[in-house]
Design a protein around this motif. Structure first.
Motif, PDB file in Angstrom:
ATOM      1  N   GLU A   1       0.987  -1.624   0.072  1.00  0.00           N
ATOM      2  CA  GLU A   1      -0.719  -0.185   0.327  1.00  0.00           C
ATOM      3  C   GLU A   1       0.487   1.078  -0.263  1.00  0.00           C
ATOM      4  OE1 GLU A   1      -2.017   1.760   2.945  1.00  0.00           O
ATOM      5  OE2 GLU A   1      -3.899   0.229   2.362  1.00  0.00           O
ATOM      6  N   SER A   2       1.822   1.347   0.904  1.00  0.00           N
ATOM      7  CA  SER A   2       2.485   2.343   0.960  1.00  0.00           C
ATOM      8  C   SER A   2       4.156   2.092   1.504  1.00  0.00           C
ATOM      9  CB  SER A   2       2.261   3.585   1.201  1.00  0.00           C
ATOM     10  OG  SER A   2       1.869   3.197   2.897  1.00  0.00           O
ATOM     11  N   ALA A   3       5.284   2.799   1.203  1.00  0.00           N
ATOM     12  CA  ALA A   3       6.070   2.358   1.740  1.00  0.00           C
ATOM     13  C   ALA A   3       7.188   3.729   1.914  1.00  0.00           C
ATOM     14  CB  ALA A   3       7.595   1.334   0.420  1.00  0.00           C
ATOM     15  N   ILE A   4       7.559   3.936   2.870  1.00  0.00           N
ATOM     16  CA  ILE A   4       8.681   4.903   3.637  1.00  0.00           C
ATOM     17  C   ILE A   4       9.697   4.206   3.938  1.00  0.00           C
ATOM     18  CG2 ILE A   4       8.727   6.491   5.059  1.00  0.00           C
ATOM     19  CD1 ILE A   4       6.077   6.818   5.752  1.00  0.00           C
ATOM     20  N   GLY A   5      10.829   5.098   3.190  1.00  0.00           N
ATOM     21  CA  GLY A   5      12.620   4.966   3.257  1.00  0.00           C
ATOM     22  C   GLY A   5      12.938   6.174   4.427  1.00  0.00           C
ATOM     23  N   VAL A   6      13.888   6.576   5.557  1.00  0.00           N
ATOM     24  CA  VAL A   6      14.514   7.646   5.784  1.00  0.00           C
ATOM     25  C   VAL A   6      15.964   6.874   6.015  1.00  0.00           C
ATOM     26  CG1 VAL A   6      14.394   8.702   7.774  1.00  0.00           C
ATOM     27  CG2 VAL A   6      12.048   7.892   6.720  1.00  0.00           C
ATOM     28  N   ASP A   7      16.662   7.973   6.211  1.00  0.00           N
ATOM     29  CA  ASP A   7      18.310   7.959   5.606  1.00  0.00           C
ATOM     30  C   ASP A   7      18.476   9.349   6.279  1.00  0.00           C
ATOM     31  OD1 ASP A   7      19.797   5.060   5.140  1.00  0.00           O
ATOM     32  OD2 ASP A   7      20.635   7.202   5.938  1.00  0.00           O
ATOM     33  N   VAL A   8      19.409   9.415   7.194  1.00  0.00           N
ATOM     34  CA  VAL A   8      20.447  10.149   7.737  1.00  0.00           C
ATOM     35  C   VAL A   8      21.019  10.812   6.537  1.00  0.00           C
ATOM     36  CG1 VAL A   8      22.017  10.062   9.404  1.00  0.00           C
ATOM     37  CG2 VAL A   8      21.717  11.830   9.034  1.00  0.00           C
ATOM     38  N   ASN A   9      21.542   9.785   5.750  1.00  0.00           N
ATOM     39  CA  ASN A   9      23.086  10.188   4.584  1.00  0.00           C
ATOM     40  C   ASN A   9      22.070  10.704   3.714  1.00  0.00           C
ATOM     41  OD1 ASN A   9      24.525   9.420   2.192  1.00  0.00           O
ATOM     42  ND2 ASN A   9      25.964   8.045   3.854  1.00  0.00           N
TER      43      ASN A   9
ATOM     44  N   TYR B   1      19.020   2.611  19.825  1.00  0.00           N
ATOM     45  CA  TYR B   1      18.220   3.775  20.051  1.00  0.00           C
ATOM     46  C   TYR B   1      17.126   3.316  19.232  1.00  0.00           C
ATOM     47  CZ  TYR B   1      20.982   5.492  23.452  1.00  0.00           C
ATOM     48  OH  TYR B   1      21.680   5.935  24.996  1.00  0.00           O
ATOM     49  N   PHE B   2      17.474   3.158  17.873  1.00  0.00           N
ATOM     50  CA  PHE B   2      16.881   3.058  16.220  1.00  0.00           C
ATOM     51  C   PHE B   2      15.802   2.225  17.037  1.00  0.00           C
ATOM     52  CE2 PHE B   2      19.811   4.559  13.562  1.00  0.00           C
ATOM     53  CZ  PHE B   2      19.214   5.223  12.850  1.00  0.00           C
ATOM     54  N   MET B   3      16.023   0.656  18.098  1.00  0.00           N
ATOM     55  CA  MET B   3      14.850  -0.915  17.590  1.00  0.00           C
ATOM     56  C   MET B   3      14.401   0.225  18.527  1.00  0.00           C
ATOM     57  SD  MET B   3      16.190  -4.219  18.692  1.00  0.00           S
ATOM     58  CE  MET B   3      14.914  -5.851  18.508  1.00  0.00           C
ATOM     59  N   LEU B   4      14.387   0.907  19.447  1.00  0.00           N
ATOM     60  CA  LEU B   4      13.776   1.475  20.669  1.00  0.00           C
ATOM     61  C   LEU B   4      12.670   2.558  20.095  1.00  0.00           C
ATOM     62  CD1 LEU B   4      15.781   1.352  24.126  1.00  0.00           C
ATOM     63  CD2 LEU B   4      14.064  -0.361  23.402  1.00  0.00           C
TER      64      LEU B   4
ATOM     65  N   ALA C   1      14.972  11.956   3.774  1.00  0.00           N
ATOM     66  CA  ALA C   1      15.832  12.559   4.276  1.00  0.00           C
ATOM     67  C   ALA C   1      15.939  13.200   5.834  1.00  0.00           C
ATOM     68  CB  ALA C   1      17.176  13.675   3.477  1.00  0.00           C
ATOM     69  N   GLY C   2      16.640  12.438   6.563  1.00  0.00           N
ATOM     70  CA  GLY C   2      16.476  13.341   8.021  1.00  0.00           C
ATOM     71  C   GLY C   2      16.884  12.246   8.772  1.00  0.00           C
ATOM     72  N   ASP C   3      17.036  13.119  10.017  1.00  0.00           N
ATOM     73  CA  ASP C   3      17.600  11.736  11.357  1.00  0.00           C
ATOM     74  C   ASP C   3      16.242  10.897  11.986  1.00  0.00           C
ATOM     75  OD1 ASP C   3      18.099  10.815  13.279  1.00  0.00           O
ATOM     76  OD2 ASP C   3      19.614  12.515  14.334  1.00  0.00           O
ATOM     77  N   TYR C   4      16.220   9.905  11.221  1.00  0.00           N
ATOM     78  CA  TYR C   4      14.826   9.805  11.873  1.00  0.00           C
ATOM     79  C   TYR C   4      14.679   9.478  13.425  1.00  0.00           C
ATOM     80  CZ  TYR C   4      12.367   5.780  13.120  1.00  0.00           C
ATOM     81  OH  TYR C   4      10.955   4.353  13.768  1.00  0.00           O
ATOM     82  N   LEU C   5      16.162   9.548  14.735  1.00  0.00           N
ATOM     83  CA  LEU C   5      15.249   9.069  15.862  1.00  0.00           C
ATOM     84  C   LEU C   5      15.007  10.443  16.515  1.00  0.00           C
ATOM     85  CD1 LEU C   5      19.558   7.559  16.417  1.00  0.00           C
ATOM     86  CD2 LEU C   5      17.068   6.548  16.424  1.00  0.00           C
ATOM     87  N   HIS C   6      15.155  11.649  15.917  1.00  0.00           N
ATOM     88  CA  HIS C   6      14.510  12.778  15.952  1.00  0.00           C
ATOM     89  C   HIS C   6      13.267  13.057  15.258  1.00  0.00           C
ATOM     90  CE1 HIS C   6      18.067  12.667  18.432  1.00  0.00           C
ATOM     91  NE2 HIS C   6      17.359  13.259  19.116  1.00  0.00           N
ATOM     92  N   MET C   7      12.533  12.392  14.287  1.00  0.00           N
ATOM     93  CA  MET C   7      11.333  12.325  13.678  1.00  0.00           C
ATOM     94  C   MET C   7      10.040  12.411  14.087  1.00  0.00           C
ATOM     95  SD  MET C   7      12.489  11.460   9.585  1.00  0.00           S
ATOM     96  CE  MET C   7      13.512  12.338   8.286  1.00  0.00           C
TER      97      MET C   7
END
Length: 689
Positions: A245-253, A329-332, A273-279
């Motif tokens: 239905e939809s797909a989202i990928g995030v990366d800081v690089n 942190y990513f997992m939590l 693009a962005g820091d996923y850990l603070h999104m």
């Protein structure tokens, strides 16, 4: 020879499936260039193929795109002129390939700039085509003698011919760059922490995980560290793409975001693009597939780490250890991205299973979600081309844990064909201080068995901070004229011991060749200069080598005085691999007056046990035999396995290991009311310095 490099293999084997792949077409998109570290220019034609994208894997060049090299390592002026010529023509061409086009495996050898090109055979077809385009005969001599101007003219003629010959070929709309790729760089998270997921591993994880989602449910895919999109590529291969239905990928690089967008944007994936850990406020996902950065805590910026710890600790109401790697942190923090009932699979280091910092993840997996399976790969079976890490796959559902459901623990082989399998209860995992595969039937924390810490004080060996200066062969120390008063007998590394029983030659030194000694003196430098001029000369030499720049040395007073350690009658190796069926970690019975460096853990019998051995020396051998049995049978309860088959054990972990055999006299020794020092050996004489 013009070609497209799809993948580099160094540590991993070439999958058999690569030999059967059919490549139907290649899209020639646009010309491009880059400047090498040597300041030379390379010009290429950027290209793509939906047949090749799922197979691409170049971890040393994570944002590299498919391309055909036109000119390699040229001077910059010529490279710029050639690029200008190529850009005068219209690209975005789809080239259908012959039906029998397959991938080929080629050994990559060190480059021979002059000779390598001459090994390429100029075939009859190439010669005819060259004659048709240029009107000249194709030879290597002729090519070598071409001027730069002639080369540019020839490139223009070839492009005209290609443009004419492909007028009827399909054109790819909007295939050019949507950004200046040359300006895109990583903006956070060290490149060294990026370990791209091999395509075959991503496919296996995706295939296994989607089984836990009802086939009638449309998938909302999410990857918080998308990289170049390996997991999304895998998902497209293991299910009908219409189900997504939809797909989202995030990366800081930023460079990887651009690469993922170029590969998968037209296949329905949105890259951010962005820091996923603070999104915040990302649309909920019911399928998470992720391989987060493996950045160690030492490499995380302190202020950034503090914010992550605060954020994760508040969200989960559980403090996060400062030693946690970035993947924790990513997992939590991805928990909030998962819808109720969502399924996640994480490819992460298996260290969380037994490391102290991993306790927060172990609690999360047994108290906040329904853990389904953990699969740990073998230490001698690498899963990444560019990382020495012992990974595991953790699969769970965002659902309140059911204590009646069993959890599958597997190890070795592959996710679909593990070498070992064990089903455990949630209660066992909750009650276990550490996890392993398989889990032992009894935990070392259980009551009823003696532990190493009941019998011994356990301390690390001596950390000198500069072994090359403070550890010397005894013969070398004599040659330098160093006084015996400033030297202590020292054990060599475990692999240099001829036996696990170290005898004394009579003067405190072990019966080992060569004998080693440790430089250790508490006199100040003025006293040494007056009393031991040769030692003063040596220390001056060592100081000139910059040894005081080392923190451990600089903080000692005086800087050449070592940690206080007495000879230990028993030692345990700190790390090892094990050979010929022997356990990777073993115990040593030290009958000499030698101390040890931090490649050992030093064991000092506690009061009652020390007194028992003093009264009956035969008990020393019986105690050593009990330790040898522990090395064979129970020390695995405390060790940690690392990549490459290396095992390590920390002092606190060794203290909690159960003694494999506890004869009655050993239990009685603990009850003895003896007033004997707990640190230091009663089996030898304390040396004063």
């Amino acid at each position: 020879m013009p070609h497209i490099t799809v993948r580099y293999f160094k540590r991993l084997a070439v999958p058999a499936s690569y030999s059967t792949v059919k490549v139907r077409y290649v899209d020639l998109l646009e010309p491009g260039s880059f400047i090498s570290s040597a300041g030379q220019g390379t010009v290429f034609i950027r290209c793509t193929s939906d047949d090749l994208n799922p197979l691409e894997h170049k971890p040393d060049f994570p944002t590299s795109e498919f391309h055909i090299t036109v000119c390699d390592e040229a001077n910059l002026n010529f490279a710029e002129e050639l690029l200008s010529v190529l850009r005068q023509f219209h690209w975005c061409i789809r080239l259908a390939l012959p039906k029998r086009t397959r991938l080929e495996t080629t050994d990559v050898r060190p480059r021979n700039p002059r000779g390598a090109a001459r090994r390429i055979v100029l075939g009859a077809r190439a010669r005819r085509l060259f004659k048709e385009i240029s009107g000249e005969i194709l030879t290597w001599r002729g090519l070598d003698n071409l001027t730069e101007g002639r080369r540019l003219k020839l490139a223009r003629s070839i492009c005209r011919h290609l443009e004419s010959a492909t007028r009827s070929h399909p054109r790819i709309p909007d295939c050019g760059s949507d950004a200046d790729r040359s300006s895109e760089t990583a903006s956070s998270h060290s490149e060294a922490a990026i370990h791209l997921t091999p395509p075959e591993l991503a496919r296996e994880i995706a295939r296994y995980t989607v089984k836990f989602i009802d086939p009638s449910v449309r998938i909302q895919f999410g990857d918080p560290a998308i990289g170049t999109g390996a997991f999304y590529s895998a998902l497209l291969q293991v299910i009908n793409p219409d189900r997504i239905e939809s797909a989202i990928g995030v990366d800081v690089n930023l460079a990887q975001v651009a690469a993922a967008r170029a590969r998968w944007g037209h296949r329905g994936m949105e890259t951010r693009a962005g820091d996923y850990l603070h999104m915040e406020r990302l649309p909920g996902r019911n399928l998470i597939l992720a391989n987060p950065p493996y950045l160690r805590h030492q490499a995380i910026e302190p202020e950034y780490k503090l914010k992550l710890r605060q954020r994760a600790s508040i969200v989960h109401r559980d403090p996060v250890d400062a030693r946690a790697g970035l993947y924790v942190y990513f997992m939590l923090l991805t928990h909030a991205w998962m819808t109720q009932g969502a399924v996640a699979a994480w490819l992460i280091p298996s260290a969380f299973m037994d490391a102290d910092y991993g306790r927060v993840l172990r609690r999360y997996l047994t108290r906040e979600v329904q853990l389904i399976r953990i699969h740990r790969f073998r230490a001698d079976d690498p899963q990444f081309e560019n990382a020495k890490v012992l990974p595991c796959v953790v699969v769970f559902r965002n659902h309140e844990p059911d204590p009646h459901l069993s959890i599958e623990l597997t190890a070795g082989g592959t996710l679909s064909r593990p070498q070992s399998s064990q089903e455990v209860t949630m209660d066992l995992l909750r009650q276990s201080d550490k996890w392993s595969v398989p889990m032992p039937e009894r935990q070392y924390g259980e009551a009823g068995g003696l532990r190493v810490g009941d019998l011994f004080e356990v301390h690390r060996g001596i950390a000198t901070g500069a072994n090359q200066y403070f550890v010397l062969a005894r013969t070398e120390a004599r040659r330098l004229g160093l006084p015996d008063a400033a030297l202590r007998p020292l054990l060599p590394k475990a692999r240099q011991l001829p036996s696990d029983v170290v005898e004394d030659v009579g003067d405190g030194y072990p019966n080992i060749d060569p004998q080693l000694c440790l430089l250790d003196c508490n006199l100040d430098e003025d006293q040494i200069s007056a009393k031991y001029p040769n030692l003063a000369k040596y220390l001056s030499l060592v100081k000139s080598k910059g040894v005081l720049d080392r923190t451990l040395v600089r903080e000692r007073h005086p800087w050449y005085r070592q940690e206080r350690r007495e000879p230990a009658p028993y030692l345990c190796t700190y790390m090892g691999r094990g050979t010929n069926g022997s356990p990777p970690l073993r115990f040593v019975w030290n009958k000499s007056q030698a101390v040890a460096t931090n490649t050992y853990l030093m064991l000092y019998p506690k009061g009652g046990l020390a007194e028992t051995i003093r009264q009956d020396p035969s008990k020393a051998r019986a105690l050593f035999e009990a330790l040898q049995g522990t090395a064979r049978d129970t020390i695995s309860e405390g060790w940690r396995m690392h990549a490459g088959g290396m095992y390590k054990i920390e002092p606190g972990d060794l203290r909690r290991v159960r003694i494999a055999s506890s004869p009655s006299w050993l239990r009685g020794a603990l009850d003895a009311n003896a007033s004997v020092a707990t640190v230091g050996s009663t089996l030898g004489t304390r040396r004063e310095w």
